[in-house]
Scaffold this active site. Structure first.
Site, PDB file in Angstrom:
ATOM      1  N   ASP A  22      16.227  22.210   0.236  1.00 35.85           N
ATOM      2  CA  ASP A  22      16.299  21.032  -0.636  1.00 35.85           C
ATOM      3  C   ASP A  22      17.403  21.137  -1.680  1.00 35.85           C
ATOM      4  OD1 ASP A  22      14.924  23.054  -2.002  1.00 35.85           O
ATOM      5  OD2 ASP A  22      12.999  22.070  -1.763  1.00 35.85           O
ATOM      6  N   ASN A  53       1.321  22.031  -6.821  1.00 31.98           N
ATOM      7  CA  ASN A  53       0.641  20.869  -6.240  1.00 31.98           C
ATOM      8  C   ASN A  53       0.580  20.940  -4.710  1.00 31.98           C
ATOM      9  OD1 ASN A  53       3.264  20.431  -5.510  1.00 31.98           O
ATOM     10  ND2 ASN A  53       3.509  18.494  -6.595  1.00 31.98           N
ATOM     11  N   HIS A  62       3.163  21.467  -2.675  1.00 33.61           N
ATOM     12  CA  HIS A  62       4.343  20.991  -1.937  1.00 33.61           C
ATOM     13  C   HIS A  62       5.038  22.131  -1.190  1.00 33.61           C
ATOM     14  CE1 HIS A  62       7.289  21.447  -5.633  1.00 33.61           C
ATOM     15  NE2 HIS A  62       7.284  22.548  -4.931  1.00 33.61           N
ATOM     16  N   GLU A 113       6.281  16.278  -1.363  1.00 31.85           N
ATOM     17  CA  GLU A 113       5.252  16.227  -2.407  1.00 31.85           C
ATOM     18  C   GLU A 113       3.939  15.664  -1.835  1.00 31.85           C
ATOM     19  OE1 GLU A 113       5.920  17.756  -4.972  1.00 31.85           O
ATOM     20  OE2 GLU A 113       7.702  17.122  -6.049  1.00 31.85           O
TER      21      GLU A 113
HETATM   22  C1  F6R Z   1      12.535  25.316  -3.429  1.00 34.55           C
HETATM   23  C2  F6R Z   1      11.384  24.652  -2.833  1.00 34.55           C
HETATM   24  C3  F6R Z   1      10.101  24.555  -3.554  1.00 34.55           C
HETATM   25  C4  F6R Z   1       9.665  25.881  -4.182  1.00 34.55           C
HETATM   26  C5  F6R Z   1       8.341  25.734  -4.932  1.00 34.55           C
HETATM   27  C6  F6R Z   1       7.957  27.009  -5.630  1.00 34.55           C
HETATM   28  O1  F6R Z   1      13.635  25.302  -2.528  1.00 34.55           O
HETATM   29  O2  F6R Z   1      11.509  24.154  -1.759  1.00 34.55           O
HETATM   30  O3  F6R Z   1       9.111  24.096  -2.679  1.00 34.55           O
HETATM   31  O4  F6R Z   1       9.538  26.830  -3.181  1.00 34.55           O
HETATM   32  O5  F6R Z   1       8.441  24.693  -5.870  1.00 34.55           O
HETATM   33  O6  F6R Z   1       8.877  27.252  -6.676  1.00 34.55           O
HETATM   34  P1  F6R Z   1       8.860  28.641  -7.460  1.00 34.55           P
HETATM   35  O7  F6R Z   1       9.256  29.682  -6.473  1.00 34.55           O
HETATM   36  O8  F6R Z   1       9.906  28.486  -8.519  1.00 34.55           O
HETATM   37  O9  F6R Z   1       7.485  28.840  -7.979  1.00 34.55           O
END
Ligand code: F6R
Length: 269
Positions: free
Chosen positions: A83, A154, A156, A161
């Site tokens: 992303d 959440n 995701h 989301e």
């Molecule tokens: C990032 C991504 C997100 C993160 C998730 C966890 O490329 O795709 O899904 O993996 O938000 O983020 P952290 O590792 O910062 O807790």
């Protein structure tokens, strides 16, 4: 006191619980290295799906160590990131382009044509075509050998989301532009100097269908803040309102590497 790591079969794949995140990240980095070697031995090239955020930083450190020690070559290897914020310049220090350059790409010297990150500067009228092109590049490369994932509080994965869709609809979602969920915006604010107003409200994300098509999926979760999402994804119903629960539909290809704190709400543990 329990011995570590502990390995469990779950509805969402193999779950391995570590006492500390550093060991889990080292294992993840080693598994990525092995995936590259195996794919190159089997079909002459390897394709990795990469994640950003705090979770994979030590994984990339381990990958860099392997490359710098001459234990791993990333020749004939392509990477595709999950992303990117939208809109954002790749030169912005908050962009996922900048993150990847800092934590991995610069250190391993991966040539630009081997790495693919969705472009947060594409004019909105061309976003759909850009996302479709990203999918075509993955296909043309032979598909993802291994997709690395984190999980949001959440539930995701990527920036898919929580959604009000049927499971059938969610499983077909391609790479696209998505509004970010309030929980994601709140969590991202820390990276933007604690100023929620500076966080882009949308992001380009690899789709659920794209992620689940990977030949193997490694999902990492650390810390108590992830415990509810991990339990819902692994033991809850398969639902688009917890996107990581959709991993249950491809459980035989999924491995979860978590620490004790992230596993604390699982009944079986
Ligand atoms: C990032 C991504 C997100 C993160 C998730 C966890 O490329 O795709 O899904 O993996 O938000 O983020 P952290 O590792 O910062 O807790």
């Amino acid at each position: 006191m329990s011995a570590h790591p502990r390995t469990l079969a779950t509805p969402a794949g193999t779950l391995i619980i570590y006492s500390d995140r550093a060991t889990a990240c080292q294992v993840a980095g080693d598994r990525m290295g092995s995936a590259v070697r195996e794919a190159r031995a089997k079909r002459g090239r390897a394709v990795l799906g990469l994640a950003t955020g705090s979770t994979p930083i030590l994984v990339y450190k381990r990958l860099v160590e392997q490359v710098q020690a001459g234990e791993l070559s990333l020749e004939a290897t392509s990477t595709y990131n999950l992303d990117e914020y939208y809109p954002i310049s790749p030169l912005d220090s908050h962009s996922y382009h900048a993150f990847m350059h800092q934590h991995l790409l610069e250190q391993i010297g991966l040539p630009p044509h081997q790495t693919h990150i969705l472009d947060g500067t594409v004019p909105e009228a061309f976003v759909t075509a850009h996302c479709a092109e990203f999918e075509r590049w993955i296909q043309a490369d032979g598909g993802l050998d291994l997709q690395l994932l984190g999980i949001g509080r959440n539930g995701h994965i990527g920036f898919n989301e929580p959604m009000d869709l049927s499971v059938e609809q969610a499983l077909k979602l391609p790479t696209r532009l998505m509004p970010l969920h309030p929980v994601t915006l709140a969590d991202a604010a820390a990276d933007f100097g604690g100023q929620p107003d500076l966080v882009p409200q949308r992001a380009l994300t690899m789709g659920i269908a794209t992620i689940l098509a990977a030949r193997s999926i490694l999902i990492l979760a650390f810390g108590a803040a992830k415990a509810t999402a991990v339990a819902q994804a692994i033991e809850g119903p398969i639902t688009a309102s917890v996107p990581a629960s959709l991993l249950q539909t491809v459980a035989s290809r999924v491995t979860w590497l978590v620490d004790e704190a992230a596993s604390a709400e699982l009944n079986k543990c």
